[in-house]
Each structure stands twice: as C-alpha cells, then as structure tokens.
Design an enzyme around this catalytic site. Structure first.
Site, mmCIF file in Angstrom:
data_model
loop_
_atom_site.group_PDB
_atom_site.id
_atom_site.type_symbol
_atom_site.label_atom_id
_atom_site.label_comp_id
_atom_site.label_asym_id
_atom_site.label_seq_id
_atom_site.Cartn_x
_atom_site.Cartn_y
_atom_site.Cartn_z
ATOM 1 C CG ASP A 31 -2.123 0.860 1.067
ATOM 2 O OD1 ASP A 31 -2.326 1.398 -0.038
ATOM 3 O OD2 ASP A 31 -2.879 1.018 2.042
ATOM 4 N N GLY A 32 0.283 2.355 -0.500
ATOM 5 C CA GLY A 32 0.921 3.673 -0.375
ATOM 6 C C GLY A 32 1.665 4.138 -1.617
ATOM 7 C CG HIS A 48 0.921 2.021 -9.313
ATOM 8 N ND1 HIS A 48 0.589 1.656 -8.026
ATOM 9 C CD2 HIS A 48 -0.178 2.663 -9.805
ATOM 10 C CE1 HIS A 48 -0.643 2.067 -7.750
ATOM 11 N NE2 HIS A 48 -1.134 2.676 -8.814
ATOM 12 C CD GLU A 78 -12.728 -5.573 -3.952
ATOM 13 O OE1 GLU A 78 -11.531 -5.900 -3.744
ATOM 14 O OE2 GLU A 78 -13.652 -6.411 -4.003
ATOM 15 C CG ASN A 79 -6.795 -2.538 -7.012
ATOM 16 O OD1 ASN A 79 -5.880 -3.315 -6.756
ATOM 17 N ND2 ASN A 79 -7.180 -1.628 -6.126
ATOM 18 N NE ARG A 82 -6.694 1.666 -6.938
ATOM 19 C CZ ARG A 82 -5.691 1.920 -6.111
ATOM 20 N NH1 ARG A 82 -4.584 2.446 -6.578
ATOM 21 N NH2 ARG A 82 -5.778 1.644 -4.836
ATOM 22 N NE ARG A 203 -3.414 -1.874 3.900
ATOM 23 C CZ ARG A 203 -4.625 -1.931 3.406
ATOM 24 N NH1 ARG A 203 -5.450 -2.866 3.792
ATOM 25 N NH2 ARG A 203 -5.043 -1.054 2.518
#
Ligand code: FPP
Length: 258
Positions: A31-32, A48, A78-79, A82, A203
């Site tokens: 994440d992040g 990314h 769910e991505n 985007r 995470r």
C-alpha cells in the site's frame, strides 16, 4: 485434532512457548504507492513504477533469507474501479515485469504462480503469466505468488460454487465435508502438497485493514503494519517485519507451555 498449522507443536502435541522464528509464508499488501508519488508531486502511476523496484528487491531478499512462499497483493477485484489510465498502466507494468523478471526468477530458483480470477485479466497478461509460470514451474526454491484480480470473498464464493456443483453431481459427500475440502478448493490453482500456511501478513503505509485479502488464510496469521509506503519498503523493512514476527509467541487458540 487441530485444524491449523502444526509446525509449532512439540513431539508431545503441546505448543512450544519459544518465539515463532522465521515465517515460512509471508503475504504483503503493498500500500501507499499513490501517496508516495503525490507527496513528491508525481502522478500516481509513478508510485506503482517505483513499487515494482520494491517487488524486485523484496522478492530477491525473501528468497535469500529462506522464505518458502511470498504472496503479493498486486491487483484486487476492487482495483478495476480506479481510472482507466491507472488500471492500464498497472497491467502494462505487470506484463513487463513478468517478462523482464524471468532471468532473475530462474537465477534465484523462484517458482512464480498466481491466485485470483486470472481468466478475467487482459489476454496478453494471461498469456505472459502462463509463460512465466511454465518457465519457472520446476524451480524448487521460494514460491512467489501474485494475487491478481484477487478478492477473498470472491475466492470463497468460487470455492463454495465448485463444492456445491461437486456435491450435486455426487462427487463429494456433503456430510463428511470439512475445512480441508474448502482449503483445497481455495488452493486449487496453486496447490502443492507441502504448501506452507500463511504465517505473517505485512501491510505498508500504516494501514490496519485486511481489505478483502486472504480472509480464510489469515485465520491464525500474524499481522505486521509498516509505516513506510511500498516504494520505500526495502530489505531493512522486511527484516524488521520478520524480526517482529520472530518475537511473537503463537498459540493457535491453545495454551502455551511455559
Ligand atoms: C496500492 O497502493 C497498490 C496497488 C493497488 C498496486 C500494487 C502494484 C504494484 C506495486 C506494481 C505492479 C506489481 C507487480 C507484481 C509487478 P495505492 O495506489 O492504493 O496507494 P495509496 O493508498 O497511497 O493511493
């Protein structure tokens, strides 16, 4: 009978009170990336791109440290929500990685595999993935499992559907169904007889959510939250997560002997 990992058991069947040691199987929610980029005035996709460097460094280091499996959450069901440009760039990065990384995977004896609804990914991603899986299939060091178009609720629903069809066709005995059948169905794509149970979930970026990742597999897994974002998460951060895990005492719901 204990329905969970037995590798912490003593010969007498009691549970050791020693620290957990090196995990066999680590999963990471990377994440992040967006925050890393935005904090530097870059477009999110730059995060990314830098995240791929962390994937490379962490995979190599995990293999050298002796982990049996590393599972990375690279793209969730769910991505897709985007912006199209971000989804397209993620698919490009993935395809590129799956080709560029072949020599590195072979040199480090890493077997690449994937979980998720692979059949819904773009065809070039599916083809490149299948080729890299086939190329590395006989490697016997660490397994690198990419969660792609993965969602744990969907995975459980798919397993339930398959088991229901098997039951309707008389292939399985419903009365005798246990958690092992469900587990085998979840693992069906990546299943290896000696596949290690998930020991540790990391995470990054300080978030403390499971976000529909490995719900079943995390039943007894340990959780480590790293404050740094994924592009900043490198060898030292992995070692800190492993040291944190190593100091935990795991009882799997039982009692620890002193
Ligand atoms: C979450 O950060 C990260 C992702 C949704 C994608 C992770 C993908 C990679 C690291 C690169 C491709 C993967 C491989 C295996 C080559 P975020 O964008 O949600 O971060 P934010 O919460 O700061 O916005």
């Amino acid at each position: 009978m204990r329905p969970v990992s037995t590798h912490a058991e003593t010969a007498q069947g009691g549970l050791r009170s020693e620290p957990a040691g090196l995990p066999r199987h680590v999963a990471i929610i990377m994440d992040g990336n967006g925050r890393w980029a935005q904090a530097r005035g870059f477009a999110r996709v730059r995060g990314h791109e830098h995240g791929v460097e962390s994937v490379r460094a962490i995979t190599r280091h995990a293999a050298r440290l002796g982990l049996e499996q590393l599972t990375l959450f690279a793209f969730s069901t769910e991505n897709w929500r985007r912006p199209e440009t971000e989804v397209d760039r993620l698919m490009e990065l993935l395809t590129h990685y799956l080709v560029e990384e072949r020599d590195e995977l072979m040199e480090n004896d890493i077997r690449l595999t994937a979980i998720g609804r692979i059949e819904e990914l773009p065809e070039d991603v599916q083809r490149t993935l299948a080729e890299t899986e086939a190329l590395t299939a006989d490697n016997s060091g660490m397994t690198l499992c990419l969660a792609l178009n993965y969602g744990a609720r969907g995975e459980l629903a798919d397993a339930a559907r398959t088991l229901a069809l098997d039951a309707a066709a008389g292939r399985i005995d419903v009365a005798a169904m246990s958690s092992e059948e469900i587990e085998r169905e979840l693992d069906a794509r990546t299943y290896q007889p000696d596949m290690p149970p998930l020991d540790l979930l990391v995470r990054t970026a300080g978030e403390q959510r499971l976000s529909n990742f490995l719900l079943w597999q995390m039943s007894y897994g340990e959780f480590h939250v790293a404050d740094v974002t994924w592009p900043e998460f490198r060898e030292a951060a992995l070692e800190a997560a492993l040291a944190d895990y190593g100091s935990r005492k795991r009882s799997f719901g039982g009692l620890l002997s002193s």
